[in-house]
Motif scaffolding. Structure first.
Motif, PDB file in Angstrom:
ATOM      1  N   GLY A 143       0.808  -1.211   0.000  1.00  0.00           N
ATOM      2  CA  GLY A 143       0.000   0.000   0.000  1.00  0.00           C
ATOM      3  C   GLY A 143       0.845   1.267   0.000  1.00  0.00           C
ATOM      4  O   GLY A 143       2.080   1.214   0.033  1.00  0.00           O
ATOM      5  N   CYS A 144       0.159   2.417  -0.069  1.00  0.00           N
ATOM      6  CA  CYS A 144       0.866   3.692  -0.103  1.00  0.00           C
ATOM      7  C   CYS A 144      -0.033   4.789   0.469  1.00  0.00           C
ATOM      8  O   CYS A 144      -1.210   4.862   0.115  1.00  0.00           O
ATOM      9  CB  CYS A 144       1.259   4.035  -1.540  1.00  0.00           C
ATOM     10  SG  CYS A 144       2.191   5.565  -1.631  1.00  0.00           S
ATOM     11  N   ASN A 145       0.544   5.585   1.368  1.00  0.00           N
ATOM     12  CA  ASN A 145      -0.233   6.693   1.958  1.00  0.00           C
ATOM     13  C   ASN A 145      -0.056   8.005   1.210  1.00  0.00           C
ATOM     14  O   ASN A 145      -0.674   9.007   1.552  1.00  0.00           O
ATOM     15  CB  ASN A 145       0.170   6.915   3.423  1.00  0.00           C
ATOM     16  CG  ASN A 145      -0.296   5.769   4.300  1.00  0.00           C
ATOM     17  OD1 ASN A 145      -0.997   4.876   3.836  1.00  0.00           O
ATOM     18  ND2 ASN A 145       0.105   5.784   5.557  1.00  0.00           N
ATOM     19  N   ASN A 146       0.830   8.025   0.216  1.00  0.00           N
ATOM     20  CA  ASN A 146       0.984   9.237  -0.587  1.00  0.00           C
ATOM     21  C   ASN A 146      -0.156   9.272  -1.601  1.00  0.00           C
ATOM     22  O   ASN A 146      -0.695   8.236  -1.976  1.00  0.00           O
ATOM     23  CB  ASN A 146       2.312   9.219  -1.341  1.00  0.00           C
ATOM     24  CG  ASN A 146       3.482   9.258  -0.385  1.00  0.00           C
ATOM     25  OD1 ASN A 146       3.480  10.022   0.569  1.00  0.00           O
ATOM     26  ND2 ASN A 146       4.476   8.422  -0.621  1.00  0.00           N
ATOM     27  N   HIS A 147      -0.482  10.443  -2.013  1.00  0.00           N
ATOM     28  CA  HIS A 147      -1.529  10.544  -3.034  1.00  0.00           C
ATOM     29  C   HIS A 147      -0.984  11.370  -4.176  1.00  0.00           C
ATOM     30  O   HIS A 147      -1.457  12.476  -4.437  1.00  0.00           O
ATOM     31  CB  HIS A 147      -2.796  11.173  -2.444  1.00  0.00           C
ATOM     32  CG  HIS A 147      -3.464  10.283  -1.437  1.00  0.00           C
ATOM     33  ND1 HIS A 147      -4.328   9.279  -1.787  1.00  0.00           N
ATOM     34  CD2 HIS A 147      -3.340  10.223  -0.098  1.00  0.00           C
ATOM     35  CE1 HIS A 147      -4.741   8.646  -0.709  1.00  0.00           C
ATOM     36  NE2 HIS A 147      -4.148   9.192   0.341  1.00  0.00           N
ATOM     37  N   CYS A 148       0.040  10.859  -4.842  1.00  0.00           N
ATOM     38  CA  CYS A 148       0.594  11.574  -5.988  1.00  0.00           C
ATOM     39  C   CYS A 148      -0.550  11.752  -6.993  1.00  0.00           C
ATOM     40  O   CYS A 148      -1.365  10.844  -7.184  1.00  0.00           O
ATOM     41  CB  CYS A 148       1.748  10.800  -6.594  1.00  0.00           C
ATOM     42  SG  CYS A 148       3.097  10.592  -5.410  1.00  0.00           S
ATOM     43  N   ALA A 149      -0.589  12.929  -7.603  1.00  0.00           N
ATOM     44  CA  ALA A 149      -1.781  13.332  -8.362  1.00  0.00           C
ATOM     45  C   ALA A 149      -2.123  12.382  -9.502  1.00  0.00           C
ATOM     46  O   ALA A 149      -3.284  12.243  -9.860  1.00  0.00           O
ATOM     47  CB  ALA A 149      -1.558  14.743  -8.913  1.00  0.00           C
ATOM     48  N   PHE A 150      -1.106  11.716 -10.079  1.00  0.00           N
ATOM     49  CA  PHE A 150      -1.324  10.888 -11.275  1.00  0.00           C
ATOM     50  C   PHE A 150      -1.539   9.416 -10.943  1.00  0.00           C
ATOM     51  O   PHE A 150      -1.804   8.623 -11.841  1.00  0.00           O
ATOM     52  CB  PHE A 150      -0.092  10.988 -12.189  1.00  0.00           C
ATOM     53  CG  PHE A 150       1.205  10.708 -11.458  1.00  0.00           C
ATOM     54  CD1 PHE A 150       1.606   9.414 -11.222  1.00  0.00           C
ATOM     55  CD2 PHE A 150       1.983  11.748 -10.975  1.00  0.00           C
ATOM     56  CE1 PHE A 150       2.771   9.158 -10.523  1.00  0.00           C
ATOM     57  CE2 PHE A 150       3.146  11.500 -10.269  1.00  0.00           C
ATOM     58  CZ  PHE A 150       3.547  10.194 -10.044  1.00  0.00           C
ATOM     59  N   CYS A 151      -1.428   9.024  -9.683  1.00  0.00           N
ATOM     60  CA  CYS A 151      -1.200   7.608  -9.362  1.00  0.00           C
ATOM     61  C   CYS A 151      -2.437   6.923  -8.779  1.00  0.00           C
ATOM     62  O   CYS A 151      -3.128   7.475  -7.923  1.00  0.00           O
ATOM     63  CB  CYS A 151      -0.040   7.503  -8.384  1.00  0.00           C
ATOM     64  SG  CYS A 151       0.381   5.802  -7.986  1.00  0.00           S
ATOM     65  N   VAL A 152      -2.674   5.681  -9.224  1.00  0.00           N
ATOM     66  CA  VAL A 152      -3.834   4.915  -8.744  1.00  0.00           C
ATOM     67  C   VAL A 152      -3.494   3.997  -7.572  1.00  0.00           C
ATOM     68  O   VAL A 152      -4.381   3.328  -7.051  1.00  0.00           O
ATOM     69  CB  VAL A 152      -4.426   4.014  -9.857  1.00  0.00           C
ATOM     70  CG1 VAL A 152      -5.162   4.817 -10.891  1.00  0.00           C
ATOM     71  CG2 VAL A 152      -3.369   3.124 -10.465  1.00  0.00           C
ATOM     72  N   SER A 181      11.650   3.590  -3.852  1.00  0.00           N
ATOM     73  CA  SER A 181      11.859   4.640  -2.857  1.00  0.00           C
ATOM     74  C   SER A 181      11.166   5.930  -3.270  1.00  0.00           C
ATOM     75  O   SER A 181      11.080   6.232  -4.455  1.00  0.00           O
ATOM     76  CB  SER A 181      13.350   4.948  -2.764  1.00  0.00           C
ATOM     77  OG  SER A 181      14.066   3.788  -2.474  1.00  0.00           O
ATOM     78  N   HIS A 182      10.706   6.673  -2.292  1.00  0.00           N
ATOM     79  CA  HIS A 182      10.190   8.017  -2.565  1.00  0.00           C
ATOM     80  C   HIS A 182      11.262   9.022  -2.139  1.00  0.00           C
ATOM     81  O   HIS A 182      11.778   8.940  -1.032  1.00  0.00           O
ATOM     82  CB  HIS A 182       8.905   8.261  -1.787  1.00  0.00           C
ATOM     83  CG  HIS A 182       8.161   9.473  -2.266  1.00  0.00           C
ATOM     84  ND1 HIS A 182       8.711  10.739  -2.188  1.00  0.00           N
ATOM     85  CD2 HIS A 182       6.958   9.617  -2.858  1.00  0.00           C
ATOM     86  CE1 HIS A 182       7.851  11.606  -2.710  1.00  0.00           C
ATOM     87  NE2 HIS A 182       6.783  10.951  -3.121  1.00  0.00           N
ATOM     88  N   PRO A 183      11.589   9.994  -3.013  1.00  0.00           N
ATOM     89  CA  PRO A 183      12.663  10.942  -2.684  1.00  0.00           C
ATOM     90  C   PRO A 183      12.494  11.614  -1.323  1.00  0.00           C
ATOM     91  O   PRO A 183      13.464  11.815  -0.598  1.00  0.00           O
ATOM     92  CB  PRO A 183      12.584  11.975  -3.812  1.00  0.00           C
ATOM     93  CG  PRO A 183      11.975  11.242  -4.954  1.00  0.00           C
ATOM     94  CD  PRO A 183      11.030  10.235  -4.356  1.00  0.00           C
TER      95      PRO A 183
HETATM   96  S1  SF4 Z   1       3.668   7.317  -7.287  1.00  0.00           S
HETATM   97 FE1  SF4 Z   1       3.128   8.279  -5.294  1.00  0.00          FE
HETATM   98  S2  SF4 Z   1       1.083   7.463  -4.742  1.00  0.00           S
HETATM   99 FE2  SF4 Z   1       1.930   6.141  -6.382  1.00  0.00          FE
HETATM  100  S3  SF4 Z   1       2.948   4.434  -5.279  1.00  0.00           S
HETATM  101 FE3  SF4 Z   1       4.529   6.000  -5.676  1.00  0.00          FE
HETATM  102  S4  SF4 Z   1       4.546   7.297  -3.852  1.00  0.00           S
HETATM  103 FE4  SF4 Z   1       2.612   6.093  -3.783  1.00  0.00          FE
END
Ligand code: SF4
Length: 433
Positions: free
Chosen positions: A142-151, A222-224
Motif C-alpha cells: 500500500g501507499c499513503n501518498n496521493h501523488c496526483a497521477f497515481c492509482v 523509494s520516494h525521494p
Molecule cells: S507514485 Fe506516489 S502514490 Fe503512487 S505508489 Fe509512488 S509514492 Fe505512492
C-alpha cells in the motif's frame, strides 16, 4: 510487486490442490494478474481478455479470473465490459481464491472480492518462487501518498508493514535455502516502520544486512522525500547492501512536481542525489519519468532533460502521461498536452537516456566487476547472464560457472543496456560482497 503477488497466488492455489498447466491451452482455469498503473497496461489486459473470450466460447468449463489492481480499480463494472469473466479478486483478497474457484465450479458466477484489508501482508504464506537465485520479499504493501497521477492508493490501499522479526525470519530462511539475493519490496518501501521496535527502513536494512551476510540485498521503490541520511549511510557502510538506488523523480520541474503532489522540489531532489553521491560513491541511480503531465510546458520539459543530465541516471523507466480515472489529476487538472507533443517529448527523454546509459556503460570497459550469475543468457547457452551490485546486466562466457556463482568479470564491450566480458577469476567470492 505483481510478480511477487503471483508467487503468493501460486502458493495459495498449490496449497488448495491446484497445479500449474503447461500453457493456457491445456489449462482448466486462466488467471490474469493485472496492473492498473498506466492506461497501456489496462489496455493490454483488455486485449488478453478478448483472446480468452474466444477460448472460453470454444472450451466449455474453462474458468477465467481477473486478479490484481485492475479489478480493484474498475470493480464490478468489469462484469459489464467482460461478462464471460467468472470472478474478480483484488490485491488484499487472494486468500479467498480457492473458495471462489470451488463455488464458480458449482455454478456461482461473476463473484467479486475487492475489499481492502489494512492488515493483510500475506505473512505466513511461503511463495512459490520463480527463481532459485534472486527473489522478492514484500516488506510493506500500500501507499499513503496521493501523488496526483497515481492509482496505487486506490488499488492497494493504505500502508502496512511486515514486522521486523518476520522479515528477519524470512530472509534467514531464504539464505538457508540457498538464495543469493533478495529485493525488499514496497510501493513506498522507505516508509516501512516497525512501531513496536521503533525501527524505520534504515534499521530494517541494517538488520537484514547483518542477518544474511552472504546475500545481496536490494530494495525498491523509494520516494525521494523519504530517503533519509541514515538510510543512505547504512547503504554506504554495509557491504551486502547493493549500491543501486531507484529514486523516481517523474519530472525535473518544481512546478510540475508541485502539481504532481510529490512533496519535494527539483532542488531538494538534487540535494538528495548529492547526499547519495557523497555517502555511496559509485552508486547507480535509476528513476521513473513522465512526459507531458497536465499543463507541462516546453520549459518544464527542458527542466526534466537538464535534471537527467545533472543526475546521470544509469537507466530509467520512461512513459508519457495517461489519465487514470479516480486520481486527483483526473478530477482537478486538464490533460491538455496533445498526444503528439507527449510522444515527441518522451522520445527526446528516451534518446537522452539511451545516450547517457551508453556513455556510462562504455566507461565500464576495461574494469573488472563482480557479477552474481543468475541464468543462462537468452541469446546463447554458452553464456551466463548476471548483474553487478549496481544492477547492470552482464553477459559472459559460461566456462564452468553456474547460476548462483559470484564471478569476477572483465568488461570488454557495452551497449546502452548490457555489459559483456570475460570471467577472470574462477573464485566464488562471498567475502567480496
Ligand atoms: S507514485 Fe506516489 S502514490 Fe503512487 S505508489 Fe509512488 S509514492 Fe505512492
Amino acid at each position: 510487486m505483481n510478480q511477487a503477488d503471483t508467487e503468493i497466488i501460486t502458493a495459495i492455489l498449490t496449497e488448495g490442490g491446484y497445479a500449474p498447466a503447461e500453457d493456457e491451452h491445456s489449462a482448466d482455469m486462466v488467471l490474469l494478474n493485472t496492473c492498473a498503473v498506466r492506461a497501456n497496461a489496462v489496455d493490454r489486459a483488455g486485449n488478453v481478455l478478448s483472446h480468452l473470450k474466444g477460448m472460453k466460447r470454444r472450451r466449455k468449463g474453462l474458468v477465467v479470473g481477473l486478479l490484481g489492481c485492475v479489478p480493484q480499480y474498475e470493480r464490478e463494472q468489469l462484469f459489464s465490459d467482460f461478462p464471460f469473466v467468472d470472478f474478480i479478486v483484488g490485491p488484499d483478497n487472494y486468500r479467498d481464491l480457492c473458495g471462489i474457484v470451488r463455488s464458480v465450479r458449482d455454478g456461482v458466477r461473476q463473484q467479486s472480492r475487492i475489499d481492502y484489508d489494512q492488515q493483510e501482508t500475506y505473512a505466513g504464506i511461503e511463495p512459490v518462487r520463480a527463481s532459485r537465485i534472486s527473489t522478492f520479499l514484500p516488506v510493506m504493501r500500500g501507499c499513503n501518498n496521493h501523488c496526483a497521477f497515481c492509482v496505487v492508493s486506490v488499488t492497494r490501499g493504505r500502508e502496512r508493514s511486515v514486522a521486523f522479526d518476520r522479515v528477519i525470519a524470512e530472509v534467514t530462511g531464504l539464505e538457508k535455502a540457498g538464495y543469493r539475493e533478495v529485493t525488499l519490496l514496497g510501493q513506498n518501501v522507505n516508509s516501512w516502520r516497525d512501531a513496536g521496535k521503533e525501527l524505520d527502513f534504515a534499521g530494517l536494512l541494517e538488520g537484514v544486512s547483518h542477518a544474511v551476510p552472504s546475500m545481496r540485498i536490494r530494495f525498491t521503490t523509494s520516494h525521494p522525500k523519504d530517503i533519509s541520511e541514515s538510510l543512505v549511510r547504512v547503504i554506504g557502510e554495509r557491504p551486502n547492501l547493493c549500491n543501486h538506488i531507484h529514486l523516481p523523480v517523474q519530472s525535473g520541474s518544481s512546478r510540475m512536481l508541485d502539481l504532481m503532489k510529490r512533496g519535494h522540489t527539483r532542488e531538494e531532489y538534487l540535494d538528495k542525489i548529492a547526499m547519495i553521491r557523497d555517502l555511496v560513491p559509485g552508486a547507480a541511480i535509476t528513476t521513473d519519468l513522465i512526459a507531458g503531465f497536465c499543463t507541462e510546458t516546453e520549459e518544464d520539459h527542458r527542466q526534466t532533460l537538464s535534471l537527467m543530465e545533472a543526475v546521470g541516471y544509469d537507466t530509467a523507466f520512461m512513459f508519457y502521461y495517461s489519465v487514470r480515472p479516480g486520481t486527483w489529476a483526473a478530477r482537478n487538472l486538464p490533460d491538455d498536452v496533445p498526444e503528439a507533443v507527449k510522444k515527441a517529448r518522451l522520445q527526446e527523454i528516451i534518446e537522452l537516456q539511451t545516450a547517457m546509459s551508453r556513455d556510462l556503460y562504455q566507461r565500464e570497459i576495461g574494469k573488472t566487476v563482480e557479477v552474481l550469475a543468475e541464468a543462462e543468457s537468452k541469446r546463447s547457452p554458452s553464456k551466463l547472464m548476471g548483474r553487478t551490485a549496481t544492477n547492470r546486466a552482464v553477459v559472459f562466457d559460461r566456462k564452468s560457472f553456474k547460476p548462483g556463482d559470484h564471478v569476477q568479470v572483465r568488461i570488454t564491450a557495452a551497449t546502452s543496456a548490457t555489459l559483456s566480458g570475460e570471467a577472470v577469476s574462477p573464485e566464488v567470492s562471498k567475502s567480496a560482497l
